[in-house]
Scaffold this motif. Structure first.
Motif, PDB file in Angstrom:
ATOM      1  N   LEU A 700       0.814  -1.211   0.000  1.00 48.48           N
ATOM      2  CA  LEU A 700       0.000   0.000   0.000  1.00 48.48           C
ATOM      3  C   LEU A 700       0.846   1.260   0.000  1.00 48.48           C
ATOM      4  O   LEU A 700       0.393   2.311  -0.468  1.00 48.48           O
ATOM      5  N   VAL A 701       2.077   1.185   0.513  1.00 44.41           N
ATOM      6  CA  VAL A 701       2.942   2.374   0.488  1.00 44.41           C
ATOM      7  C   VAL A 701       3.297   2.782  -0.935  1.00 44.41           C
ATOM      8  O   VAL A 701       3.717   3.919  -1.175  1.00 44.41           O
ATOM      9  N   ASP A 702       3.129   1.867  -1.885  1.00 48.02           N
ATOM     10  CA  ASP A 702       3.517   2.143  -3.272  1.00 48.02           C
ATOM     11  C   ASP A 702       2.400   2.799  -4.079  1.00 48.02           C
ATOM     12  O   ASP A 702       2.612   3.193  -5.230  1.00 48.02           O
ATOM     13  N   ILE A 703       1.205   2.919  -3.503  1.00 41.72           N
ATOM     14  CA  ILE A 703       0.073   3.451  -4.266  1.00 41.72           C
ATOM     15  C   ILE A 703       0.260   4.919  -4.599  1.00 41.72           C
ATOM     16  O   ILE A 703       0.106   5.338  -5.760  1.00 41.72           O
ATOM     17  N   ALA A 704       0.591   5.744  -3.602  1.00 43.87           N
ATOM     18  CA  ALA A 704       0.717   7.191  -3.835  1.00 43.87           C
ATOM     19  C   ALA A 704       1.774   7.526  -4.895  1.00 43.87           C
ATOM     20  O   ALA A 704       1.483   8.262  -5.843  1.00 43.87           O
ATOM     21  N   PRO A 705       3.015   7.007  -4.797  1.00 34.03           N
ATOM     22  CA  PRO A 705       3.995   7.330  -5.844  1.00 34.03           C
ATOM     23  C   PRO A 705       3.608   6.808  -7.218  1.00 34.03           C
ATOM     24  O   PRO A 705       3.895   7.449  -8.238  1.00 34.03           O
ATOM     25  N   THR A 706       2.936   5.644  -7.273  1.00 34.49           N
ATOM     26  CA  THR A 706       2.494   5.099  -8.561  1.00 34.49           C
ATOM     27  C   THR A 706       1.475   6.027  -9.217  1.00 34.49           C
ATOM     28  O   THR A 706       1.565   6.334 -10.412  1.00 34.49           O
ATOM     29  N   LEU A 707       0.499   6.498  -8.438  1.00 33.76           N
ATOM     30  CA  LEU A 707      -0.534   7.387  -8.990  1.00 33.76           C
ATOM     31  C   LEU A 707       0.051   8.729  -9.402  1.00 33.76           C
ATOM     32  O   LEU A 707      -0.339   9.296 -10.434  1.00 33.76           O
ATOM     33  N   MET A 708       0.971   9.249  -8.622  1.00 33.83           N
ATOM     34  CA  MET A 708       1.587  10.529  -8.981  1.00 33.83           C
ATOM     35  C   MET A 708       2.361  10.409 -10.290  1.00 33.83           C
ATOM     36  O   MET A 708       2.318  11.319 -11.129  1.00 33.83           O
ATOM     37  N   ASN A 709       3.038   9.304 -10.481  1.00 36.86           N
ATOM     38  CA  ASN A 709       3.768   9.117 -11.733  1.00 36.86           C
ATOM     39  C   ASN A 709       2.824   8.983 -12.924  1.00 36.86           C
ATOM     40  O   ASN A 709       3.119   9.455 -14.026  1.00 36.86           O
ATOM     41  N   ILE A 710       1.691   8.318 -12.727  1.00 36.87           N
ATOM     42  CA  ILE A 710       0.709   8.212 -13.807  1.00 36.87           C
ATOM     43  C   ILE A 710       0.204   9.595 -14.203  1.00 36.87           C
ATOM     44  O   ILE A 710       0.018   9.905 -15.390  1.00 36.87           O
ATOM     45  N   LEU A 711      -0.008  10.448 -13.205  1.00 35.39           N
ATOM     46  CA  LEU A 711      -0.500  11.801 -13.468  1.00 35.39           C
ATOM     47  C   LEU A 711       0.598  12.733 -13.986  1.00 35.39           C
ATOM     48  O   LEU A 711       0.305  13.864 -14.405  1.00 35.39           O
ATOM     49  N   GLY A 712       1.859  12.277 -13.931  1.00 32.30           N
ATOM     50  CA  GLY A 712       2.945  13.091 -14.455  1.00 32.30           C
ATOM     51  C   GLY A 712       3.585  13.997 -13.431  1.00 32.30           C
ATOM     52  O   GLY A 712       4.332  14.921 -13.800  1.00 32.30           O
ATOM     53  N   TYR A 713       3.358  13.745 -12.153  1.00 29.15           N
ATOM     54  CA  TYR A 713       3.947  14.562 -11.093  1.00 29.15           C
ATOM     55  C   TYR A 713       5.022  13.776 -10.354  1.00 29.15           C
ATOM     56  O   TYR A 713       4.955  12.546 -10.247  1.00 29.15           O
ATOM     57  N   ALA A 714       5.983  14.495  -9.799  1.00 31.51           N
ATOM     58  CA  ALA A 714       7.050  13.853  -9.040  1.00 31.51           C
ATOM     59  C   ALA A 714       6.529  13.427  -7.679  1.00 31.51           C
ATOM     60  O   ALA A 714       5.891  14.225  -6.984  1.00 31.51           O
ATOM     61  N   PRO A 715       6.788  12.193  -7.260  1.00 29.85           N
ATOM     62  CA  PRO A 715       6.383  11.760  -5.912  1.00 29.85           C
ATOM     63  C   PRO A 715       7.159  12.522  -4.847  1.00 29.85           C
ATOM     64  O   PRO A 715       8.265  13.015  -5.092  1.00 29.85           O
ATOM     65  N   SER A 716       6.597  12.610  -3.670  1.00 29.05           N
ATOM     66  CA  SER A 716       7.248  13.307  -2.571  1.00 29.05           C
ATOM     67  C   SER A 716       8.529  12.593  -2.156  1.00 29.05           C
ATOM     68  O   SER A 716       8.594  11.364  -2.123  1.00 29.05           O
ATOM     69  N   GLU A 717       9.530  13.374  -1.806  1.00 34.25           N
ATOM     70  CA  GLU A 717      10.796  12.795  -1.349  1.00 34.25           C
ATOM     71  C   GLU A 717      10.667  12.139   0.018  1.00 34.25           C
ATOM     72  O   GLU A 717      11.535  11.384   0.439  1.00 34.25           O
ATOM     73  N   TYR A 718       9.555  12.430   0.714  1.00 40.42           N
ATOM     74  CA  TYR A 718       9.347  11.857   2.050  1.00 40.42           C
ATOM     75  C   TYR A 718       8.572  10.545   2.003  1.00 40.42           C
ATOM     76  O   TYR A 718       8.291   9.956   3.052  1.00 40.42           O
ATOM     77  N   TRP A 719       8.225  10.075   0.830  1.00 45.65           N
ATOM     78  CA  TRP A 719       7.459   8.842   0.723  1.00 45.65           C
ATOM     79  C   TRP A 719       8.387   7.632   0.703  1.00 45.65           C
ATOM     80  O   TRP A 719       9.478   7.674   0.124  1.00 45.65           O
ATOM     81  N   GLN A 720       7.919   6.546   1.297  1.00 46.14           N
ATOM     82  CA  GLN A 720       8.735   5.337   1.403  1.00 46.14           C
ATOM     83  C   GLN A 720       8.430   4.326   0.297  1.00 46.14           C
ATOM     84  O   GLN A 720       9.132   3.325   0.178  1.00 46.14           O
ATOM     85  N   GLY A 721       7.393   4.565  -0.482  1.00 45.78           N
ATOM     86  CA  GLY A 721       7.018   3.627  -1.528  1.00 45.78           C
ATOM     87  C   GLY A 721       7.733   3.890  -2.838  1.00 45.78           C
ATOM     88  O   GLY A 721       8.492   4.850  -2.990  1.00 45.78           O
ATOM     89  N   LYS A 722       7.434   3.029  -3.803  1.00 44.56           N
ATOM     90  CA  LYS A 722       8.046   3.118  -5.124  1.00 44.56           C
ATOM     91  C   LYS A 722       6.957   3.103  -6.180  1.00 44.56           C
ATOM     92  O   LYS A 722       5.802   2.769  -5.910  1.00 44.56           O
ATOM     93  N   ASP A 723       7.303   3.461  -7.391  1.00 49.82           N
ATOM     94  CA  ASP A 723       6.384   3.362  -8.521  1.00 49.82           C
ATOM     95  C   ASP A 723       6.248   1.885  -8.898  1.00 49.82           C
ATOM     96  O   ASP A 723       7.232   1.225  -9.233  1.00 49.82           O
TER      97      ASP A 723
END
Length: 811
Positions: A700-723
């Motif tokens: 579940l930690v990977d959901i936020a960075p995956t969605l941000m990449n789909i939308l074309g935005y850089a994931p937060s540097e404070y997130w522990q997940g991956k695309d």
């Protein structure tokens, strides 16, 4: 001429034989099958012919029915056995097994007698009419244990009768109708009755209750030993109160309070023991402080709904009857003791006998407990277990402090991919649809046993399915934090949302808000649970709604009982409110999040209940709730398409955690970290997708960075997940649960590692060969198991250090 005659005779015989193959006119043989099965009350013969083919309808016995291409024939009880009379053609192979659907006292069971490996079933070659006898080796016991509550009325009647009888005997022998209640006698009588009650109650927890009921003389010694910790608890308690009563014997009022307190504790111990039967069946261990915390100290609507589903007024009435019977039994012992002491002068004999029995039991019972190798979880006294789980008496496992090889230390923050995963498309909006308590195994395309999610299946050709996604803790609010903030959960039974709702955490909602998105969170449940509402209010959501603010007049029905609205609202209403919010300004990019509720225990179905699993009514209700969630999702997808938003909107379907229904001796979700607890669906739906599947491992930690990449935005540097589009099959995902035993684990490739830090037990499973985790292979790979401990410790220590820093920031 002779040859011609012989040919004519041969053709006539062939013609006659051909005509006789019609079952309506051919001679048939009667094949009787006698099945001797002790303690069964209802048995079906499940059969076929000649390699399990179905016989002609005209040959099927009355009452037979076909299910899953098998013929079920009810067997008639005859003496100690069950008989089925079949009519088959001569030279037919009858293939059969037995389904035992009724057990002792006509209680429902679901047991199969399939014969032993490697044959796997029974076969009889039917040449002429005869009978075959099969002696069963199946131990027939109902799913539900029998308990003292099932005998509440007769127990109360017997105890009342004995009390009155001994009162009459005592009065006639001594000429005194008063009752001499010395503190010592009261405590001894209370100890004896409470111990006996707890021993009988313990038989229901350890699964011996039906054996004791059916064969009392054979099984009572074993049941007696299994109650050792209960009896020991009562003996220590009684010894303390005898000492206290001796010291306070001159203070009559205080002494009365002491004796009253002892009686109350004894009755409370009986009530706790009775309720422990259902607690063990549900949670897998006695009720403890972490569970108490997890339930919001029994104040949450979820916990209240769960209690309402398991207990009712009849249940409490039965408990009251058992407690009253215990009091009457103690009075009976006091009367009998007075007869023996006053009339027959046996005070010293009774004292000596009582002391000898107690000492003998304390000496012998521990050895018997070790001999039977019982799981301590099922033997622990519930009051002692709860007291021992209090924060004062419990601490963190050794994993938090053990030395870890540098190569096995865990790196929390990975280098983030800033390139859009799917660059050429029109996606700008996101709807995140979270399915409460829904593991992957009940959702198509992960499994097809029940086929309860046709709407999801209908959209698979425009989806990307991720096969190996996990929750990091089997609990809703932990998953909420991980999904929104791309952070592993706090390694504690405490909840971030409850203890630190204002924690400084960058979330996908706050990030998208920064990019100009409208944001909203809709929950069919109650956001007051563990202060989820306060936590969400700090995440930059424009609109937050839960069951207290969603516009809905639909109630729930569970077994024809109506549940009040405090438990939640119909998910269809929540989906409708979400779409209404989307429709307010569809031209503006939006991030809408919906959390379903009806799949949460005790499971709320809507409309007429469909039969998916006839042998388990609770699970059947759950499957109906999942089906309803699927219908709500389908309606939302249709509404988006009708509004012209399907191409621009990414619909994300994910489970917050799983749900268990008896596998690994557990139900619900929070007590384990097996696949049924953690393996969740994760599906992306949009017309730009073409029915792909991804095998990489993530959480579940990977959901936020995956969605941000789909939308074309850089994931937060404070997130522990991956695309997840960059995930590999060899990636790892970690998880834990602290509410039963302290369990930690991770998955890497096809292998799953679990470490029970409370009991120091290691588990390892090959999920490709053993998807239901039935064969623990840890002992076969000691080096891998040791490395897994180090790897888990590295993750635990890295995350614990980060959480301590995060949660103390600003203080």
């Amino acid at each position: 001429m002779k040859r011609t005659g012989l040919l004519i005779l041969l053709f006539l015989q062939i013609f006659i034989l051909a005509a006789d193959t019609n079952p309506e006119t051919s001679p048939v043989v009667q094949q009787d099958i006698l099945y001797v099965c002790k303690d069964a009350s209802e048995v079906y013969l499940v059969w076929g012919i000649n390699n399990w083919a179905l016989p002609e309808e005209s040959l099927r016995p009355e009452g037979s029915f076909v299910k899953d291409k098998l013929l079920f024939t009810p067997m008639k009880q005859k003496g100690n056995g069950f008989v089925a009379s079949l009519k088959v053609l001569p030279n037919t192979m009858v293939d059969y097994v037995f389904w035992i659907s009724g057990g002792p006292a006509k209680k429902p069971v679901d047991l199969w007698d399939l014969n032993v490996a490697p044959q796997k079933d029974y076969h009889t070659w039917s040449v002429s009419s005869n009978m075959v006898m099969v002696n069963s080796k199946v131990n027939v016991r109902p799913k539900e244990p029998i308990s003292v509550l099932d005998f509440a009325v007769p127990i109360l009647s017997i105890c009342t009768t004995l009390m009155l009888l001994f009162f009459i005997i005592k009065t006639s022998l001594t000429g005194d109708n008063s009752l001499k209640k010395t503190p010592f006698r009261i405590i001894c009588a209370g100890a004896f009755v409470t111990s006996i009650m707890l021993v009988f109650i313990r038989s229901s927890v350890t699964g011996q209750s039906w054996d004791l009921y059916l064969h009392p003389f054979a099984y009572f010694p074993k049941v007696l030993w299994s109650g050792f910790y209960d009896v020991f608890y009562i003996l220590i308690l009684s010894a303390l109160f005898i000492l206290l009563a001796t010291l306070l014997r001159k203070y009559r009022r205080i002494l009365a309070v002491v004796i009253s307190s002892y009686i109350f504790i004894c009755l409370f111990s009986i009530v706790a023991g009775i309720m422990n039967i259902r607690v063990i069946a549900t949670l897998g261990k006695p009720f403890n402080y972490p569970w108490f915390y997890y339930s919001d100290f029994l104040q949450s609507s979820d916990s209240q709904a769960a209690m309402s589903a398991n207990v009712d007024s009849a249940y409490f009435l039965q408990i009251a009857m058992v407690c009253l019977a215990s009091v009457f039994a103690a009075i009976t012992i006091l009367l009998a003791t007075e007869i023996l002491v006053v009339k027959y002068k046996m005070k010293h004999v009774l004292t000596g006998a009582l002391t000898t029995i107690c000492l003998a039991y304390i000496i012998i019972a521990p050895g018997a407990v070790r001999h039977y190798n019982w799981d301590y979880t099922k033997l622990a006294n519930p009051i002692i277990a709860f007291a021992g789980s209090m924060p004062t008496f419990s601490g963190n496992p050794e994993l938090f402090t053990m030395n870890v090889n540098d190569s096995l230390k865990f790196e929390l923050f990975l280098k983030k991919n800033t390139k859009a995963a799917i660059p050429e498309h029109k996606i700008k909006n996101v709807v995140l649809f979270v399915m409460e308590s829904t593991p992957a195994e009940y959702v198509q395309p992960y499994a097809n046993e029940y086929k309860i999610t046709p709407e999801l299946e209908k959209h698979l050709n425009e989806s990307i399915v991720f096969d190996n996604i996990y929750a990091h803790a089997p609990a809703t609010n932990n998953s909420m934090v991980s999904i929104l903030g791309s952070v592993y959960p706090w390694l504690s039974y405490n909840s971030i949302t409850k203890e630190h709702p204002d924690v400084q955490l960058t979330t996908i909602s706050s990030e998208l808000k920064r990019h100009g998105y409208r944001t909203a969170f809709f929950n069919s449940a109650d956001n007051r649970f563990q202060k989820a509402g306060e936590f969400l209010s700090n995440r930059k959501f424009d609109n937050i709604k839960d069951c207290n603010s969603i516009n809905c007049e639909k109630g729930f029905e569970v077994n024809d009982e109506h549940w009040d609205f405090l438990n939640g609202k119909d998910d269809a209403c929540t989906g409708g409110d979400l779409f209404s919010w989307i429709s307010e300004s569809p031209e503006k990019p939006f991030f809408g999040m919906m959390w379903t509720y009806q799949t949460h225990f005790p499971y709320f179905s809507s409309g007429e209940e469909i039969t998916y699993n006839p042998t388990d009514r609770v699970m059947n209700r759950y499957l109906n709730a999942v089906h309803h969630s699927d219908q709500v999702l389908g309606k939302l997808l249709d509404d988006l398409k009708a509004k012209g938003l399907s191409e621009s909107t990414l619909v994300v379907v994910v489970g917050d955690h799983g749900e268990a229904f008896g596998r690994h001796s557990q139900v619900t979700h929070a007590g384990g970290i097996y696949e049924e607890n953690l393996h969740v669906p994760f599906i992306l739906i949009n017309p730009a997708f073409k029915g792909e599947r991804k095998n990489g491992i993530g959480g579940l930690v990977d959901i936020a960075p995956t969605l941000m990449n789909i939308l074309g935005y850089a994931p937060s540097e404070y997130w522990q997940g991956k695309d997840l589009f960059t995930a590999k099959e060899t990636d790892r995902v970690y998880f834990f649960t602290p509410w039963a035993d302290y369990l930690f684990g991770y998955r890497e490739g096809n292998y799953k590692y679990i470490f029970n830090a409370t009991k120091n037990i290691s588990e390892m499973y090959d999920l490709k060969a053993d998807p239901h985790e039935t064969n623990n292979i840890a002992s076969q790979f000691p080096e891998k198991t040791e490395i897994s401990h180090q790897r888990i410790a590295g993750w635990v220590q890295s995350l614990d250090h980060y959480m301590n820093t995060l949660l103390t920031a600003g203080k």
